[in-house]
Design an enzyme around this catalytic site. Structure first.
Site, mmCIF file in Angstrom:
data_model
loop_
_atom_site.group_PDB
_atom_site.id
_atom_site.type_symbol
_atom_site.label_atom_id
_atom_site.label_comp_id
_atom_site.label_asym_id
_atom_site.label_seq_id
_atom_site.Cartn_x
_atom_site.Cartn_y
_atom_site.Cartn_z
ATOM 1 N N GLU A 182 -28.376 66.944 51.232
ATOM 2 C CA GLU A 182 -28.762 68.364 51.493
ATOM 3 C C GLU A 182 -30.117 68.588 50.763
ATOM 4 O OE1 GLU A 182 -25.227 70.417 49.976
ATOM 5 O OE2 GLU A 182 -26.521 71.104 48.186
ATOM 6 N N HIS A 232 -25.014 75.776 51.317
ATOM 7 C CA HIS A 232 -24.568 75.738 49.969
ATOM 8 C C HIS A 232 -24.743 77.197 49.338
ATOM 9 C CE1 HIS A 232 -24.029 72.987 46.144
ATOM 10 N NE2 HIS A 232 -23.749 73.883 46.155
ATOM 11 N N ARG A 274 -18.294 69.551 47.286
ATOM 12 C CA ARG A 274 -19.573 68.563 47.484
ATOM 13 C C ARG A 274 -19.571 67.796 48.605
ATOM 14 N NH1 ARG A 274 -21.670 71.627 44.095
ATOM 15 N NH2 ARG A 274 -22.514 71.151 42.263
HETATM 16 C C1 DGY Z 1 -21.802 74.930 41.412
HETATM 17 O O1 DGY Z 1 -22.083 75.830 40.699
HETATM 18 O O2 DGY Z 1 -21.564 73.679 41.495
HETATM 19 C C2 DGY Z 1 -22.459 75.236 42.904
HETATM 20 O O3 DGY Z 1 -22.308 74.240 43.694
HETATM 21 C C3 DGY Z 1 -24.082 75.684 42.800
HETATM 22 O O4 DGY Z 1 -24.510 74.649 42.233
#
Ligand code: DGY
Length: 322
Positions: A269, A288, A240
């Site tokens: 983002e 992402h 993240r």
């Molecule tokens: C997750 O599963 O956490 C991915 O980043 C997509 O949301």
């Protein structure tokens, strides 16, 4: 289940997943894949017994407090749950689940892609070809770094981190990691444990971030810690954006504090990321897509459905996080 519980699905899911969901539930679907704001989400939730959201829908305490009492569960289509205030959900007795395991391989692939892309200057090279600026070849042209045989540091040796370690061994990388606690020897398979983040950062050529965003990890990779990394090193993030202090990372990339970064996740983002990243040739940037494979998207959906089925059958769901 006699009367099928109603599930609000916030985004367009794979067809096969939506079909499977309809076997046991009455879904409220979003075929246009519209991004709901909080008010719209709450309006639609008025008719729902559960919500199946993605990380794109936010559930802070105020939103959870306003959920209708008929909403029994938030069954996320994601492994990350930093978009949900878990404490508030617990207090309101809303069950929260996630989708671990099924996206570890796909995310590990993207981590390796980012390492290679950042090390071998893939963005720069691709831009040269596309913009017709590629005019020559010489021994000094587009020289990057090699990851083979280098030291890989894994920050957060959980499910994804362990798959990344296995794949990286294919590049003869030696594996170092930091977790709150060392893994048992079978899981660690010759990886070197560092009991502090600083010790890990100081001793690796590539850092791959895999810890979840939480109060404990927000801004963990800050200016002081980046200063510990050596100037040839590469930072990769598939976890993240919140784990990284963007001002500090942009500054380290600009000043040569570290050599390059590969990022798939960002603060702000998709459209409000730190503008500095876009200007840096030594940043390899993806939108992402860690879990964005057909196989994984299906598997995430089935996992979320399995959690819902358990909940509405009065059983403990496999992936309960609150
Ligand atoms: C997750 O599963 O956490 C991915 O980043 C997509 O949301």
């Amino acid at each position: 289940m006699s009367n099928k519980p109603v599930v609000l699905v916030t985004r367009k899911l794979p067809d096969a997943v939506e079909k499977k969901l309809a076997e046991n539930f009455t879904p409220i679907l979003n075929p246009q894949d519209k991004l709901y704001d909080t008010e719209e989400l709450l309006r639609l939730a008025a008719d729902a017994d559960a919500i199946l959201p993605c990380h794109t829908e936010k559930f802070p305490a105020e939103t959870i407090a306003r959920l209708p009492s008929r909403v029994k569960a938030i069954a996320n289509f994601s492994v990350g749950v930093d978009h949900v205030d878990l404490e508030a959900a617990k207090q309101k007795q809303v069950i929260v689940t996630n989708t671990p395991d099924v996206l570890s391989d796909a995310t590990a692939e993207i981590a390796l892609l980012l390492m290679l892309g950042a090390a071998r200057r893939a963005s720069e090279g691709e831009r040269l070809v596309r913009s017709q600026q590629w005019k020559d070849w010489s021994p000094a042209f587009m020289v990057g770094r090699q990851i083979t045989g280098k030291r890989l540091g894994i920050l957060g040796m959980g499910r994804v981190g362990q798959v990344v370690a296995r794949r990286a061994r294919g590049f003869d990388m030696t594996i170092h990691y930091h977790n709150r606690k060392p893994l048992d020897s079978e899981q660690a398979t010759a990886a070197v444990y560092h009991d502090t983040v600083e010790s890990l950062l100081a001793g690796v050529d590539v850092l791959s971030i895999h810890c979840p965003a939480s109060d404990a990890t927000r801004g963990l990779i800050n200016a002081q810690r980046l200063a510990v990394m050596h100037p040839d090193s590469i930072l990769v993030n598939t976890s993240r954006g919140a784990v990284v202090d963007d001002d500090a990372l942009v500054q380290a990339l600009r000043s040569g504090g570290i050599a390059a970064a590969g990022l798939d996740v960002f603060n702000g983002e998709p459209d409000a990321i730190h503008p500095g990243y876009r200007e840096l040739d030594n940043a390899f940037l993806l939108p992402h897509i860690g879990s964005a494979t057909t196989e994984t998207r299906d598997a995430m959906g089935y996992r979320a459905i399995a959690n819902l089925v358990a909940i509405f059958n009065g059983q403990e769901p496999g992936d309960r996080v609150a």
